[in-house]
Design an enzyme around this catalytic site. Sequence first.
Site, mmCIF file in Angstrom:
data_model
loop_
_atom_site.group_PDB
_atom_site.id
_atom_site.type_symbol
_atom_site.label_atom_id
_atom_site.label_comp_id
_atom_site.label_asym_id
_atom_site.label_seq_id
_atom_site.Cartn_x
_atom_site.Cartn_y
_atom_site.Cartn_z
ATOM 1 N N TYR A 119 3.456 -8.232 8.925
ATOM 2 C CA TYR A 119 2.735 -8.767 7.364
ATOM 3 C C TYR A 119 2.230 -7.044 7.201
ATOM 4 O O TYR A 119 2.481 -5.987 7.880
ATOM 5 C CB TYR A 119 1.534 -9.441 7.730
ATOM 6 C CG TYR A 119 1.329 -10.609 7.701
ATOM 7 C CD1 TYR A 119 2.163 -10.973 6.632
ATOM 8 C CD2 TYR A 119 1.512 -11.885 8.236
ATOM 9 C CE1 TYR A 119 2.145 -12.443 6.030
ATOM 10 C CE2 TYR A 119 1.158 -12.582 8.572
ATOM 11 C CZ TYR A 119 1.522 -13.961 7.166
ATOM 12 O OH TYR A 119 1.979 -15.135 7.038
ATOM 13 N N TYR A 168 -3.203 -14.795 21.156
ATOM 14 C CA TYR A 168 -1.754 -16.475 20.090
ATOM 15 C C TYR A 168 -1.273 -16.899 21.473
ATOM 16 O O TYR A 168 -0.609 -17.585 21.317
ATOM 17 C CB TYR A 168 -1.069 -15.927 19.259
ATOM 18 C CG TYR A 168 -0.437 -16.813 18.318
ATOM 19 C CD1 TYR A 168 -1.751 -16.466 16.885
ATOM 20 C CD2 TYR A 168 -0.049 -17.012 18.233
ATOM 21 C CE1 TYR A 168 -1.495 -17.776 16.140
ATOM 22 C CE2 TYR A 168 0.594 -18.466 17.414
ATOM 23 C CZ TYR A 168 0.055 -17.853 16.501
ATOM 24 O OH TYR A 168 -0.573 -18.721 14.665
ATOM 25 N N GLU A 194 -4.596 -14.681 9.723
ATOM 26 C CA GLU A 194 -6.363 -14.350 10.758
ATOM 27 C C GLU A 194 -7.371 -12.999 10.297
ATOM 28 O O GLU A 194 -7.929 -13.252 10.871
ATOM 29 C CB GLU A 194 -6.330 -14.966 11.976
ATOM 30 C CG GLU A 194 -5.752 -16.208 11.659
ATOM 31 C CD GLU A 194 -4.618 -16.890 12.300
ATOM 32 O OE1 GLU A 194 -3.888 -17.771 10.556
ATOM 33 O OE2 GLU A 194 -3.853 -15.899 12.355
ATOM 34 N N ASN A 202 2.926 -15.388 0.037
ATOM 35 C CA ASN A 202 2.823 -16.118 1.572
ATOM 36 C C ASN A 202 1.812 -17.328 2.026
ATOM 37 O O ASN A 202 1.052 -17.581 1.390
ATOM 38 C CB ASN A 202 1.313 -15.225 2.788
ATOM 39 C CG ASN A 202 1.684 -15.923 4.415
ATOM 40 O OD1 ASN A 202 2.985 -16.131 4.831
ATOM 41 N ND2 ASN A 202 0.997 -16.339 5.053
ATOM 42 N N GLU A 203 2.500 -18.616 2.101
ATOM 43 C CA GLU A 203 2.610 -19.924 2.323
ATOM 44 C C GLU A 203 1.950 -20.342 0.750
ATOM 45 O O GLU A 203 0.759 -21.383 0.397
ATOM 46 C CB GLU A 203 1.318 -20.587 3.305
ATOM 47 C CG GLU A 203 2.519 -19.879 4.538
ATOM 48 C CD GLU A 203 1.754 -21.009 5.934
ATOM 49 O OE1 GLU A 203 2.237 -21.231 6.945
ATOM 50 O OE2 GLU A 203 0.106 -20.728 5.519
ATOM 51 N N GLU A 213 8.255 -18.473 10.033
ATOM 52 C CA GLU A 213 6.929 -18.299 11.387
ATOM 53 C C GLU A 213 6.866 -19.390 11.917
ATOM 54 O O GLU A 213 6.852 -21.002 11.591
ATOM 55 C CB GLU A 213 5.567 -18.928 10.870
ATOM 56 C CG GLU A 213 4.972 -17.267 9.811
ATOM 57 C CD GLU A 213 3.384 -17.147 9.325
ATOM 58 O OE1 GLU A 213 3.026 -18.607 9.898
ATOM 59 O OE2 GLU A 213 3.446 -17.227 8.450
#
Length: 586
Positions: free
Chosen positions: A53, A301, A99, A157-158, A234
């Site tokens: 990103y 993660y 996030e 994005n989404e 993703e």
Amino acid sequence: MSRFSIGEQDFLLDDVPFRILSGAVHYFRVHPDHWLDRIRKARLMGLNTVETYVPWNLHEPRPGTWNDVGALDLGRFLRTIADEGMHAIVRPGPYICAELTNGGLPSWLFTDRSAGVRRNEPQFMRAIGSYLARVMDIVVPLQIDNGGPVLLVQVENEYGAYGDDADYLDALTAMLREAGVTVPLTTVDQPQPHMLENGSRPGLHRTASFGSRSPERLRTLRLHQPTGPLMSSEYWDGWFDSWGMYHHTTSAEESAADLDALLSTGASVNLYMFHGGTNFALTNGANDRGVYQPIATTYDYDAPLDEAGRPTAKYWAYREVLAKYTTVPGDVPVEAAPAPGGEVRLTPVASFPEAAFEAMPVARTHTVPTFAEVRDDASYVLHRTRLHLTKASVLTVGEVRDRVHVVVDGHCVGVLQREDRASALTLPPVARELLLVVEDQGRVNYGPRLGEDKGIIGGARIDGEPVTGWETVALDADDVNRLAATGANPDPGAASVPALTLAAGTFEAEDRSDRFLDVAGLGKGVAWINGFCLGRYWSRGPQRTLFVPGPVLVPGENTLVVLELDTAPDATVRFLADLDLGPVED
């Protein structure tokens, strides 16, 4: 020069079918001196591409102020990928979620409440145009047809989970093409029909985000992307942690089996994440779906590489799967040695409120201002007013975003927390001063609360009457760290660190090896080493260590600074041999 395109069934590299085997590494979450190590380990696992990103809010913290050096040197990151013989995917948003605080959108965008959010609104689009032009000045020369590594660029994005403004997506597409993007443009959405339809446009290649039941999800994607290659751009191989929750983990064996099922269909993949890294410098976001939950400092993660960049069980399980579909290098990463130990004795050096009001510009207002009214990008805003109340009373505020220490005559008498929906507190008699220390714990990064203001919303009252005549100071993380250097009242004999106190200590380092700072004995606050902000700590966990990148150390004496907001019962902190990210759910 090479050419990358989309064929009837495959991605094509110079007209030859090419499967993207990618892993996400966010350059802004990794010390730049570690970039090569993480990228090389991706190649050694069998990947051929690295995805990232681009965070608008970090690159442009103030309108027109651009930062692309150090940890934000996107060009250096992409060139490092190329030097390692790998390709790159760039996802510039403008909204990225990730996030990250505010989902990567700058807080200054929303000081004017008439500005649109993720829609084709003129103010929003003008700002985006300037941002994308700056990013593409870096990316376009590094596209594959210019001899660089970049294969794909993603639009938004989404978006299908948020809106359905086709004009907005078309405008973003036009901006990217006008800026010189020639590689294919993609979108990503969760594999739900309405999201896949609303989140893309003709001319953009749909991909999907998921982390299990891959063949089923790919079949759904195929219904909405009838031609061209299938891709999970993703593939969620783990999950993020929030304060007060468990450390999230997933089974390496089950995840690898699902990855195998995905690859067996011939689809391409981007592992989210290959290496998560760390939310350094108070960059963590938050979720609020009825309850506010700030994201932890670690962005481990449960990825193939852990927070410190070391292979996990998932790394080796994925490597075995990838070897069925591609040639995996014979070399493997070298096992890391345990991290050096040691301890630091913290000495309280200054009262945070006193130092802040002495060093920072003071704004005088009639009522309590919000963050947007004094400094939208602040991490802390402190308000004080002169009062004399001879009996107990009740303080009420409209809404707390996100946490407020209430201090009467120099003594903390309580804390109001957003997650508790707390808005009232009983005050003892006040002889001279009421102080409110307001903390932004991370801006919401997903959903309709994007861009919301921070601070005390709706003013303050005592026994129903408005409280007026306020003095206010606002600080970011760098400002707070600088205050510690001005501390004039050290207390070297202190066994603990009181609330709202700046403390510091020194330690010796023989080398610049990575370290793990044990914060289990501290309360709640922020830590810096040699001016580098490691991020937040909080006794509620889950994480019990802060990752210290070796490159921030110097051989010899190093300085640790903490801002302790609550109380640290032990003024001695230690370095551990390994990460401790807290308990996992059974």
